[in-house]
Write an enzyme that holds these catalytic residues in place. Structure first.
Site: not given
Length: 427
Positions: A13, A16, A40-41, A225
């Protein structure tokens, strides 16, 4: 042309997606090299927010080929839904995406086993997203996994599926007292519903990556991650099921280490973590609540509240070692704007022993106390600043302090969620 790797250097988180989107304008190809839809991005462009799970962060650039590499585990339902959502917003996603035929599939029994395992562990649960990612990687390791290319051969797909479902149903019934899953239903969904949508995207992605490199094109390898969720180098067992470290890019994209000459690490100006596991600098109380709300620290996929803490240079130095970082990008500096002072963890201490590097023993890491240095805050709104010279001295001093302790330069500083809210620092 050598490739660039982008890797998160904390517990995920870190932003990225935003950085990859920013760097992507220099690239011809963005390759996601590991993980699944548990990552999740979030990318914000012109006020529009895009929450990506499986699809690489270069998808918002029309000229970029986006590759889901062989090291990723793919839930076809998630991939199809994500493509459809993007296309509904005017982005021709299916034309820009290529999926490795060697990537493994996340199956319904993986998700059911993930849910049951977490429930069975109770207070000792790992805090997974229950998306079936770990069980999918486990089947890959035990060589009973189904791969994306199996969608192209219904006979092989069904032979493999029938064998695996027979075993998984035994586990679900006898260990977890669950009803069996239907192989017919799974085969219908995967072969009749998902395969026609995914088949045009399936490609020899290793060949594509090497063709791009040999043609002198820029290739960005994007991890999901982060370092301390790495299966081998993270805070085990509170980790993910793959290798987010930069070395994992070689395996997950199919390139050798000599093809990589730049490794960009991403870190928040503070630290967050989702789920269980050690967190030496964790904060509680009103300050933690304030950071959570100011930073919108809730999971992109799950909505879970993230744990928050002060910046930890001990773990950052270890991340530099593990990834051969060439530089660091610092995100969310603006979240610290109102604070009168900020703390930085420069070492750990336990029973009179000082640790300047990460303790290898988990029992030590769980018990250490952070050794802090306090720096003055800047108490100014940074979110509208666009140039290095505009940063107040205290903010720049904070960034310089981190860089001097980490051992690599900080090249970029994020001052908000928008694509344009980034300040480039001089080398």
């Amino acid at each position: 042309m050598p490739a660039t790797v982008v890797v998160g250097t904390q517990w995920g988180d870190e932003g990225k997606g935003k950085l990859t989107d920013l760097l992507a304008k220099e690239m011809s190809m963005v390759v996601r090299y590991q993980g699944g839809h548990n990552a999740g991005h979030t990318v914000v462009v012109d006020g529009e927010t895009y929450a990506l799970q499986l699809i690489p962060s270069g998808i918002l650039h029309p000229s970029i080929t986006n590759v889901i590499g062989n090291g990723v585990v793919v839930d076809p339902a998630v991939l199809v839904r994500e493509v459809e959502d993007l296309e509904a917003r005017g982005i021709d996603a299916s034309a820009r995406i290529k999926v490795s035929g060697n990537a493994h599939l996340v199956m319904p029994y993986h998700q059911e086993l993930d849910r049951m395992s977490e429930r069975f562990l109770g207070r000792n649960k790992l805090g997974t997203t229950k998306g079936g990612i770990g069980p999918a990687y486990a089947d890959k390791a035990t060589r009973i996994g189904l791969r994306v290319q199996d969608l192209l051969d219904p006979k092989i797909f069904r032979q493999k599926l029938d064998l695996v479902v027979k075993e998984k149903n035994q586990i679900l019934a006898k260990v977890y007292n669950r009803l069996p899953l239907s192989a017919d239903k799974i085969a219908h969904d995967y072969l009749d519903v998902y395969a026609p949508r995914i088949e045009p995207m399936i490609a020899d992605t290793v060949g594509m990556v090497h063709d791009a490199l040999e043609a002198g094109q820029h290739v960005l390898l994007e991890g999901a991650q982060a370092v301390f969720l790495d299966l081998d180098h993270g805070t085990y067992p509170f980790v993910t099921s793959s290798n987010p470290v930069a070395g994992g890019a070689c395996v997950g994209a199919g390139v050798g280490p000599l093809h990589i000459n730049r490794v960009v690490g991403i870190a928040k100006a503070y630290v967050t973590r989702v789920g269980s596991g050690p967190f030496p600098t964790e904060l509680t109380g009103p300050l933690a609540d304030d950071l959570v709300e100011r930073g919108h620290e809730y999971g992109t996929n799950t909505g879970r509240r993230r744990r928050v803490g002060w910046f930890d240079v001990v773990m950052q130095r270890h991340a530099v070692r593990l990834n051969s970082l060439t530089e660091l990008a610092l995100t969310k500096l603006d979240i610290l704007d109102p604070l009168e002072s900020v703390q930085v963890c420069v070492a750990y201490e336990l029973e009179g022993v000082r640790y300047d590097t990460m303790p290898y023993h988990q029992s030590v890491l769980h018990k250490v106390k952070p050794v802090y240095e306090e720096l003055p805050g800047w108490q100014q709104d940074l979110s509208g600043m666009t140039h290095n010279a505009q940063l107040p001295k205290a903010a720049r001093d904070y960034v310089d302090f981190l860089a001097s302790h980490i051992g690599v330069p900080i090249r970029l500083v994020g001052l908000g969620p928008g694509r344009e809210q980034v300040v480039s620092l001089s080398a």
